[in-house]
Motif scaffolding. Structure first.
Motif, PDB file in Angstrom:
ATOM      1  N   ASP A  16       1.116   4.162  -2.799  1.00 35.44           N
ATOM      2  CA  ASP A  16       0.838   5.540  -2.403  1.00 35.44           C
ATOM      3  C   ASP A  16       1.955   6.469  -2.857  1.00 35.44           C
ATOM      4  O   ASP A  16       1.700   7.574  -3.355  1.00 35.44           O
TER       5      ASP A  16
ATOM      6  N   ARG B  93     -10.272   3.946  -9.772  1.00 32.75           N
ATOM      7  CA  ARG B  93      -9.485   3.949  -8.541  1.00 32.75           C
ATOM      8  C   ARG B  93      -9.313   5.369  -8.006  1.00 32.75           C
ATOM      9  O   ARG B  93      -9.472   5.619  -6.802  1.00 32.75           O
TER      10      ARG B  93
ATOM     11  N   LYS C 204       0.833  -1.208   0.000  1.00 34.33           N
ATOM     12  CA  LYS C 204       0.000   0.000   0.000  1.00 34.33           C
ATOM     13  C   LYS C 204       0.863   1.250   0.000  1.00 34.33           C
ATOM     14  O   LYS C 204       0.613   2.208  -0.750  1.00 34.33           O
TER      15      LYS C 204
ATOM     16  N   TYR D   9      -6.753  11.080  -0.671  1.00 41.46           N
ATOM     17  CA  TYR D   9      -5.437  11.471  -1.173  1.00 41.46           C
ATOM     18  C   TYR D   9      -4.913  12.696  -0.411  1.00 41.46           C
ATOM     19  O   TYR D   9      -5.660  13.615  -0.076  1.00 41.46           O
TER      20      TYR D   9
ATOM     21  N   ARG E 219     -12.528   6.677  -6.544  1.00 43.26           N
ATOM     22  CA  ARG E 219     -12.848   6.007  -5.291  1.00 43.26           C
ATOM     23  C   ARG E 219     -11.968   6.495  -4.141  1.00 43.26           C
ATOM     24  O   ARG E 219     -12.425   6.608  -2.996  1.00 43.26           O
ATOM     25  N   GLU E 220     -10.725   6.848  -4.433  1.00 42.30           N
ATOM     26  CA  GLU E 220      -9.767   7.161  -3.373  1.00 42.30           C
ATOM     27  C   GLU E 220      -9.458   8.646  -3.240  1.00 42.30           C
ATOM     28  O   GLU E 220      -8.711   9.046  -2.347  1.00 42.30           O
TER      29      GLU E 220
END
Length: 502
Positions: free
Chosen positions: A190, A455, A186, A463, A458-459
């Motif tokens: 990131d 993606r 992850k 962020y 959704r994120e």
């Protein structure tokens, strides 16, 4: 009156991990021998100094009790040394010379007693015998270290797993530790999405993440997090860093010590992999590209990198705009906080300034709407057809060609040294940035496909600002901020903001 001496016991080898030995038996036996030696010589034991699992041969090893013993000898707290053998005290001639200096300058009776015999350091013969024994011990240790290093390199070249304490991401048996591996994956993604390493470190600290060797009550340091996320062991590559190199340089970049087979391919280790080689290499490239060039930010600087830094441009002169903070206590500060402006001192016209948050909100809305449309109607592209990747590869190839040409011109004397240094520095910075972009796009895939758009949508709210800035830079060529006329209504006018899409 009995002479007061300090007893010194030391052992280096505490056994292999898990074999049940901790070295205490060895130093206990030495202490028993020292007590018998002191009693038999009619001396008085002032203190027993003990260093367990510490080498007397390695130059960078600090032995606390040994340092105390030397200090007490100098201060006169003790008037001699009692040990099992002289090589228990030191295997370094330079350390022996310091002890000899203390004995030569002391104005009191001094003793240097071992179970193998005494050394009278006040005489030439005594000093010669001590020096000879220590040199022999030093040579023996050097030969042993060379044999061990050769054996360890052969073990590494065969791909066998590392010995000793487990690494973060694996269990002691070499299988993957699922929670740690998921955290690594992850965090790597990131970073490839624009998150700063400092932000990842802060998240790990908040989670209380600790490594196998983290001291009690502590969390992983910033440098440890970087080392974990870029460790070539993650993708199965076997590195070998000689002990001498570690002792000279401290923490070393393992990517500079990857072992290779005769055909030039990396040695693959016999353990479970956590990440792909492309992903780990991409993280390394991205972090290297982010390293500050030159001396970095000046102390006390208030420069802040915001969401549209590097993307916003002045509608009058076309120069890149930077951000500034309104004066605290003003209505502008209370309402907006900061602004974007074209700075004359940085080559701009100095005539453009607009509050920041409304522009960022407009760009966010436009970008997310564009991504929603892409997610509904577009199909994922193949990585090799990704226009951004193709463009980055071409630019990288051109920069590398420019560097080669500059070096040729310099060799032929057609490029003055000062200009060459400045140009190479500029090209190297550009090359590092493009290499990081290419590596990231190779791992993340096309950034205009359905999966990428879904993606991001959704994120997005999760962020950080650097991550959002990274996404914006993938899709937006520039945000052109046009001048708003003087006087009249000063409300935000979206029509004066032009988004140039890539």
């Amino acid at each position: 009156m009995r002479i007061v001496v300090g007893g010194y016991a030391r052992i280096s080898d505490v056994g292999e991990l898990g074999d049940g030995r901790d070295g205490k038996e060895g130093v206990i036996r030495q202490q028993e021998d020292i007590h018998a030696l002191v009693k038999g010589r009619g001396l008085s034991l002032g203190r027993m100094y003990v260093d367990n699992d510490l080498s007397a041969f390695k130059r960078r090893v600090v032995r606390p009790d040994y340092q105390d013993l030397v200090h007490d000898l100098e201060a006169g707290a003790v008037s001699g040394i009692a040990a099992y053998n002289i090589d228990r005290i030191t295997r370094q001639p330079r350390e022996l010379e310091r002890i000899i200096d203390i004995y030569e300058t002391a104005r009191r009776p001094m003793v240097f007693a071992t179970t193998a015999g005494d050394y009278d350091l006040a005489t030439e013969d005594g000093r010669f015998n001590a020096r000879l024994y220590v040199m022999i011990a030093n040579k023996f240790s050097a030969d042993a270290a060379r044999r061990v290093a050769r054996q360890k390199k052969a073990t590494a070249t065969s791909g066998q797993a590392h010995q000793g304490q487990r690494a973060f991401g694996w269990k002691q048996d070499g299988t993957v530790e699922d929670w740690e591996a998921a955290l690594i994956d992850k965090s790597q993604l990131d970073i490839l999405n624009g998150k700063l390493l400092s932000e990842v470190h802060a998240e790990w600290a908040e989670l209380g993440v600790r490594g196998p060797q983290t001291p009690p009550g502590k969390t992983l340091s910033y440098s440890s997090v970087r080392y974990i996320l870029t460790n070539p062991r993650l993708c199965g590559y076997r590195a070998y860093i000689p002990v001498a190199v570690r002792e000279q340089q401290g923490r070393v970049d393992p990517w500079e010590h990857i072992l290779e087979r005769t055909d030039g391919t990396p040695v693959i280790g016999e353990w479970d992999k956590v990440s792909s080689a492309d992903q780990v290499r991409a993280v390394v490239d991205v972090l290297n590209a982010r390293k500050p060039k030159g001396r970095g930010r000046k102390k006390g600087s208030t420069v802040t990198v915001r969401k549209l830094t590097g993307t916003s441009r002045c509608g009058d002169c076309g120069h890149g705009m930077t951000s500034g903070q309104y004066t605290e206590g003003t209505s502008s500060f209370e309402q907006w906080g900061y602004y974007y402006h074209c700075k004359k001192s940085e080559g701009g016209c100095g005539k453009m300034s607009r509050c920041g948050p409304p522009i960022e909100d407009l760009v966010d809305s436009a970008l997310l709407a564009r991504l929603q449309q892409a997610a509904k109607g577009s199909k994922p592209q193949k990585s090799q057809d990704d226009p951004a990747l193709v463009k980055a590869r071409k630019e990288l190839a051109q920069v590398e060609a420019d560097m080669a040409e500059a070096r040729q011109l310099r060799e032929s004397g057609e490029f003055p040294l000062g200009e060459f240094v400045r140009e190479i520095s500029r090209l190297e910075t550009k090359r590092d940035e493009l290499s990081a972009s290419v590596s990231t796009m190779n791992v993340m895939g096309p950034q205009t496909g359905v999966s990428a758009a879904e993606r991001i949508l959704r994120e997005w709210d999760g962020y950080t600002i650097p991550m959002q800035r990274s996404v914006i830079s993938r899709f937006v060529e520039a945000v052109v901020i046009k001048k708003q006329g003087k006087g009249g209504n000063h409300e935000f006018r979206p029509e004066l903001i032009e988004i140039v899409w890539k």
